[in-house]
Write a protein that holds these residues in place. Structure first.
Motif, PDB file in Angstrom:
ATOM      1  N   GLY A   1      55.805  14.394  16.120  1.00 29.94           N
ATOM      2  CA  GLY A   1      57.009  14.080  16.882  1.00 29.94           C
ATOM      3  C   GLY A   1      58.224  14.097  15.983  1.00 29.94           C
ATOM      4  O   GLY A   1      58.110  14.112  14.744  1.00 29.94           O
ATOM      5  N   GLU A   2      59.387  14.107  16.588  1.00 32.28           N
ATOM      6  CA  GLU A   2      60.629  14.146  15.834  1.00 32.28           C
ATOM      7  C   GLU A   2      60.838  12.849  15.062  1.00 32.28           C
ATOM      8  O   GLU A   2      60.308  11.801  15.435  1.00 32.28           O
ATOM      9  CB  GLU A   2      61.803  14.392  16.781  1.00 32.28           C
ATOM     10  N   PRO A   3      61.619  12.892  13.986  1.00 30.21           N
ATOM     11  CA  PRO A   3      61.894  11.663  13.223  1.00 30.21           C
ATOM     12  C   PRO A   3      62.599  10.623  14.085  1.00 30.21           C
ATOM     13  O   PRO A   3      63.509  10.933  14.856  1.00 30.21           O
ATOM     14  CB  PRO A   3      62.807  12.149  12.084  1.00 30.21           C
ATOM     15  N   GLY A   4      62.158   9.376  13.961  1.00 31.94           N
ATOM     16  CA  GLY A   4      62.781   8.281  14.680  1.00 31.94           C
ATOM     17  C   GLY A   4      62.350   8.107  16.108  1.00 31.94           C
ATOM     18  O   GLY A   4      62.884   7.257  16.820  1.00 31.94           O
ATOM     19  N   VAL A   5      61.356   8.888  16.560  1.00 37.15           N
ATOM     20  CA  VAL A   5      60.955   8.803  17.964  1.00 37.15           C
ATOM     21  C   VAL A   5      60.051   7.606  18.223  1.00 37.15           C
ATOM     22  O   VAL A   5      59.905   7.169  19.362  1.00 37.15           O
ATOM     23  CB  VAL A   5      60.274  10.116  18.396  1.00 37.15           C
TER      24      VAL A   5
ATOM     25  N   LEU B   1      40.296  14.878   4.140  1.00 36.06           N
ATOM     26  CA  LEU B   1      40.240  13.680   4.973  1.00 36.06           C
ATOM     27  C   LEU B   1      39.335  13.890   6.185  1.00 36.06           C
ATOM     28  O   LEU B   1      38.671  12.946   6.635  1.00 36.06           O
ATOM     29  CB  LEU B   1      41.639  13.289   5.428  1.00 36.06           C
ATOM     30  N   THR B   2      39.284  15.109   6.707  1.00 30.95           N
ATOM     31  CA  THR B   2      38.377  15.389   7.816  1.00 30.95           C
ATOM     32  C   THR B   2      36.928  15.240   7.388  1.00 30.95           C
ATOM     33  O   THR B   2      36.101  14.660   8.102  1.00 30.95           O
ATOM     34  CB  THR B   2      38.629  16.801   8.362  1.00 30.95           C
ATOM     35  N   GLY B   3      36.609  15.762   6.188  1.00 33.57           N
ATOM     36  CA  GLY B   3      35.245  15.603   5.683  1.00 33.57           C
ATOM     37  C   GLY B   3      34.861  14.154   5.474  1.00 33.57           C
ATOM     38  O   GLY B   3      33.747  13.731   5.816  1.00 33.57           O
ATOM     39  N   VAL B   4      35.779  13.350   4.941  1.00 27.69           N
ATOM     40  CA  VAL B   4      35.500  11.922   4.728  1.00 27.69           C
ATOM     41  C   VAL B   4      35.335  11.211   6.066  1.00 27.69           C
ATOM     42  O   VAL B   4      34.448  10.354   6.237  1.00 27.69           O
ATOM     43  CB  VAL B   4      36.627  11.284   3.895  1.00 27.69           C
ATOM     44  N   ALA B   5      36.178  11.547   7.038  1.00 28.27           N
ATOM     45  CA  ALA B   5      36.096  10.896   8.343  1.00 28.27           C
ATOM     46  C   ALA B   5      34.764  11.182   9.022  1.00 28.27           C
ATOM     47  O   ALA B   5      34.143  10.287   9.614  1.00 28.27           O
ATOM     48  CB  ALA B   5      37.255  11.369   9.222  1.00 28.27           C
ATOM     49  N   LYS B   6      34.301  12.434   8.950  1.00 28.67           N
ATOM     50  CA  LYS B   6      33.035  12.789   9.597  1.00 28.67           C
ATOM     51  C   LYS B   6      31.856  12.125   8.898  1.00 28.67           C
ATOM     52  O   LYS B   6      30.904  11.664   9.552  1.00 28.67           O
ATOM     53  CB  LYS B   6      32.856  14.308   9.591  1.00 28.67           C
ATOM     54  N   SER B   7      31.887  12.059   7.567  1.00 25.68           N
ATOM     55  CA  SER B   7      30.754  11.486   6.838  1.00 25.68           C
ATOM     56  C   SER B   7      30.664   9.973   6.984  1.00 25.68           C
ATOM     57  O   SER B   7      29.570   9.409   6.996  1.00 25.68           O
ATOM     58  CB  SER B   7      30.849  11.864   5.350  1.00 25.68           C
ATOM     59  N   ARG B   8      31.795   9.296   7.112  1.00 22.68           N
ATOM     60  CA  ARG B   8      31.804   7.836   7.203  1.00 22.68           C
ATOM     61  C   ARG B   8      31.876   7.328   8.638  1.00 22.68           C
ATOM     62  O   ARG B   8      31.773   6.124   8.862  1.00 22.68           O
ATOM     63  CB  ARG B   8      32.991   7.272   6.420  1.00 22.68           C
ATOM     64  N   GLY B   9      32.093   8.214   9.615  1.00 23.15           N
ATOM     65  CA  GLY B   9      32.283   7.760  10.990  1.00 23.15           C
ATOM     66  C   GLY B   9      33.572   6.983  11.159  1.00 23.15           C
ATOM     67  O   GLY B   9      33.653   6.073  11.984  1.00 23.15           O
ATOM     68  N   MET B  10      34.583   7.358  10.397  1.00 21.98           N
ATOM     69  CA  MET B  10      35.870   6.659  10.380  1.00 21.98           C
ATOM     70  C   MET B  10      36.897   7.460  11.177  1.00 21.98           C
ATOM     71  O   MET B  10      37.147   8.634  10.886  1.00 21.98           O
ATOM     72  CB  MET B  10      36.345   6.496   8.933  1.00 21.98           C
ATOM     73  N   THR B  11      37.485   6.849  12.175  1.00 21.35           N
ATOM     74  CA  THR B  11      38.547   7.508  12.926  1.00 21.35           C
ATOM     75  C   THR B  11      39.771   7.632  12.037  1.00 21.35           C
ATOM     76  O   THR B  11      40.165   6.675  11.364  1.00 21.35           O
ATOM     77  CB  THR B  11      38.896   6.713  14.188  1.00 21.35           C
ATOM     78  N   THR B  12      40.372   8.815  12.044  1.00 24.55           N
ATOM     79  CA  THR B  12      41.527   9.085  11.188  1.00 24.55           C
ATOM     80  C   THR B  12      42.663   9.627  12.032  1.00 24.55           C
ATOM     81  O   THR B  12      42.470  10.545  12.829  1.00 24.55           O
ATOM     82  CB  THR B  12      41.164  10.102  10.084  1.00 24.55           C
ATOM     83  N   ILE B  13      43.851   9.045  11.866  1.00 27.78           N
ATOM     84  CA  ILE B  13      45.053   9.508  12.559  1.00 27.78           C
ATOM     85  C   ILE B  13      46.027  10.013  11.507  1.00 27.78           C
ATOM     86  O   ILE B  13      46.443   9.266  10.612  1.00 27.78           O
ATOM     87  CB  ILE B  13      45.703   8.389  13.391  1.00 27.78           C
ATOM     88  N   LEU B  14      46.388  11.285  11.602  1.00 25.71           N
ATOM     89  CA  LEU B  14      47.336  11.915  10.699  1.00 25.71           C
ATOM     90  C   LEU B  14      48.672  12.082  11.423  1.00 25.71           C
ATOM     91  O   LEU B  14      48.711  12.599  12.540  1.00 25.71           O
ATOM     92  CB  LEU B  14      46.831  13.285  10.230  1.00 25.71           C
ATOM     93  N   VAL B  15      49.735  11.655  10.801  1.00 20.96           N
ATOM     94  CA  VAL B  15      51.074  11.857  11.357  1.00 20.96           C
ATOM     95  C   VAL B  15      51.628  13.140  10.766  1.00 20.96           C
ATOM     96  O   VAL B  15      51.572  13.351   9.546  1.00 20.96           O
ATOM     97  CB  VAL B  15      51.998  10.669  11.042  1.00 20.96           C
ATOM     98  N   GLY B  16      52.142  14.017  11.622  1.00 20.50           N
ATOM     99  CA  GLY B  16      52.665  15.303  11.182  1.00 20.50           C
ATOM    100  C   GLY B  16      54.134  15.459  11.511  1.00 20.50           C
ATOM    101  O   GLY B  16      54.649  14.872  12.469  1.00 20.50           O
ATOM    102  N   HIS B  17      54.818  16.261  10.697  1.00 20.34           N
ATOM    103  CA  HIS B  17      56.214  16.576  10.956  1.00 20.34           C
ATOM    104  C   HIS B  17      56.315  17.688  11.991  1.00 20.34           C
ATOM    105  O   HIS B  17      55.344  18.392  12.282  1.00 20.34           O
ATOM    106  CB  HIS B  17      56.913  17.010   9.661  1.00 20.34           C
ATOM    107  N   VAL B  18      57.492  17.871  12.537  1.00 25.15           N
ATOM    108  CA  VAL B  18      57.743  18.955  13.481  1.00 25.15           C
ATOM    109  C   VAL B  18      58.922  19.784  12.986  1.00 25.15           C
ATOM    110  O   VAL B  18      59.749  19.322  12.194  1.00 25.15           O
ATOM    111  CB  VAL B  18      58.044  18.424  14.901  1.00 25.15           C
ATOM    112  N   THR B  19      58.977  21.033  13.457  1.00 23.51           N
ATOM    113  CA  THR B  19      60.074  21.916  13.109  1.00 23.51           C
ATOM    114  C   THR B  19      61.262  21.669  14.041  1.00 23.51           C
ATOM    115  O   THR B  19      61.211  20.822  14.924  1.00 23.51           O
ATOM    116  CB  THR B  19      59.621  23.381  13.210  1.00 23.51           C
TER     117      THR B  19
END
Length: 456
Positions: free
Chosen positions: A98-102, A201-219
């Motif tokens: 999402g956009e910055p500050g949203v 991080l995807t490999g670690v999440a799958k091996s540990r059964g840990m939900t992972t949320i990545l925040v991404g920038h937008v153009t």
């Protein structure tokens, strides 16, 4: 010596996106970066036979696969769970953009707090803010908990060390573009670095059964920044939309491996954080004592959720100077231009010398064809300066020949309109039975609709 038929010529690879080329070029054809192609030696040898190796687990009949590992766990935020398809799945990787500050960081901090209260330790890693800044936000929205851990890191190795020490059930990384991996080359936040961090991080999440949320920038145009492979790596892609001048925030799942990919969640941002809005239809419809020209209500369908939305139009004289203006806000400009042409050609409303402005109410973006009829009626109402009958809702797709076509989920749309007190619905032919207390006006084309609504 290379095998017969294989030329030994140097290869070049882009340090940003990994694009390979036999010759050096100044600009990468894939990511359009300048001066990033570097010589990496001869191309790989032809494929060699691969012997069978050990497997992680024997193959089983699909009916015998245990579903317990893929059960969604509710986060405690109903609007967020609706978009996810029920909650967070252990081992799943989510990308929130999402956009910055949203309000992304605020919402995810609240999600982490709810998960820490109900399911166990959660870890929030911030690469853009200090730990003290995040603590201030958490205190403001009431998201302090002893099992909610916080760290500020920009190195992948440090993030993985925190994961080993805390053993969280949920990891929130804000943001993936700020973390770098020393194992690969490339600039910080570049395509190579983002892909490496997300893969690790995807490999670690799958091996540990840990939900992972990545925040991404937008153009600038709202697309997710970084390589397209980032969206393929994750399980769920969520977009966070909202206007800066509005308190309304919408989240949509553009990709979801565990549920529907077209659901929408509504939030309102304020001093106490991001609060879910379970019944957002009232936000998208104006409340006025009497009808006014140029306004028509329709019902959009976002996933399984019907939402009332109001379309407004204004038709004014252009003054005879230059080309008439066409301005659009919250609607698809190409769709508005098409409906505008059909209204003039098939509906007999003269618009060639007039400025036409069209907008949606409440900051919601309406892109589905079901709003065509409401938009056409709003334009005609504004041009004729005649208000529509009170309690009218319009549903239907408008074709280039002026015919009114049926839309999906018509029963749910009408039920939602009836629940909010609308008594009359303008719909295509063969619309079925109306809800109790609602009257249907079936029209085959746009000309008939205008005849039924406006005076000659």
């Amino acid at each position: 010596m290379p095998p017969a038929g294989v030329k030994s010529r140097p290869a070049h690879r882009c340090t940003e996106c990994g694009y390979g080329s036999a010759k050096w070029v100044g600009r990468c054809p894939e990511c359009q970066a300048w001066g990033t192609l570097q010589e990496v030696g001869a191309p790989a040898s032809p494929l060699r036979a691969v012997a069978a190796g050990p497997v992680t687990a024997p193959a089983r009949p699909i009916a015998q696969v245990d579903l317990a590992e893929a059960q969604a766990v509710p986060t405690g935020i109903p609007e967020f769970d609706r978009v996810l398809g029920g909650g967070l799945v252990p081992g799943a990787v989510l990308l929130v953009a999402g956009e910055p500050g949203v309000g992304k960081s605020t919402l995810l901090l609240e999600v982490a707090h709810k998960v820490a209260e109900a399911n166990g330790p959660t870890l929030v890693v911030s690469g853009e803010e200090s730990a003290a800044q995040v603590r201030l936000r958490a205190e403001r929205i009431g998201a302090l908990h002893e099992r909610l851990y916080l760290a500020a890191e920009t190195e992948l190795s440090a993030v993985l060390a925190h994961v080993e020490a805390v053993a969280p059930t949920l990891l929130v990384l804000d943001s993936v573009q700020t973390v770098r991996s020393p194992a690969v080359d490339g600039t910080d936040g570049g395509a190579t670095q983002v892909r490496a961090v997300a893969s690790a991080l995807t490999g670690v999440a799958k091996s540990r059964g840990m939900t992972t949320i990545l925040v991404g920038h937008v153009t600038k145009d709202g697309a997710i920044a970084g390589p397209r492979a980032l969206e393929h790596l994750v399980d769920v892609v969520i977009s966070f939309d909202g206007e800066r001048h509005s308190t309304l925030r919408l989240i949509r799942a553009a990709k979801n491996r565990f549920g529907p990919a077209d659901e929408i969640g509504c939030f309102e941002i304020g001093d106490s954080g991001v609060v879910g809005v379970p019944d957002p239809s009232a936000l998208f419809v104006s409340r006025r004592p009497a009808p006014v020209p140029g306004s028509c209500v329709t019902v959009t369908l976002e996933g399984s959720r019907p939402l009332l939305a109001e379309v407004q139009a204004l038709v004014a004289s252009s003054g005879g100077g230059g080309s008439p203006r066409r301005a659009v806000s919250g609607l698809d400009s190409q769709r508005v231009a098409m409906v505008n042409a059909v209204v003039e050609r098939r509906g007999g409303v003269k618009l060639a010398d007039a400025d036409v402005f069209a907008a949606s109410v409440g900051g919601v973006r309406i892109i589905e064809p079901a709003a065509d009829l409401a938009l056409a009626i709003a334009i005609a109402s504004a041009a004729k300066d005649e208000p529509l009958p009170h309690g009218l809702v319009a549903l239907g797709e408008v074709g280039l020949s002026g015919e009114i076509r049926r839309v999906g989920g018509l029963g749910r749309r009408l039920a939602e309109a009836s629940r909010h007190g609308y008594k009359v619905a303008l719909v295509p032919e063969d619309a079925g039975s109306p809800p109790p207390g609602m009257r249907l006006i079936e029209v085959p084309d746009l000309g008939t609709a205008f005849d039924r609504l406006f005076r000659a």
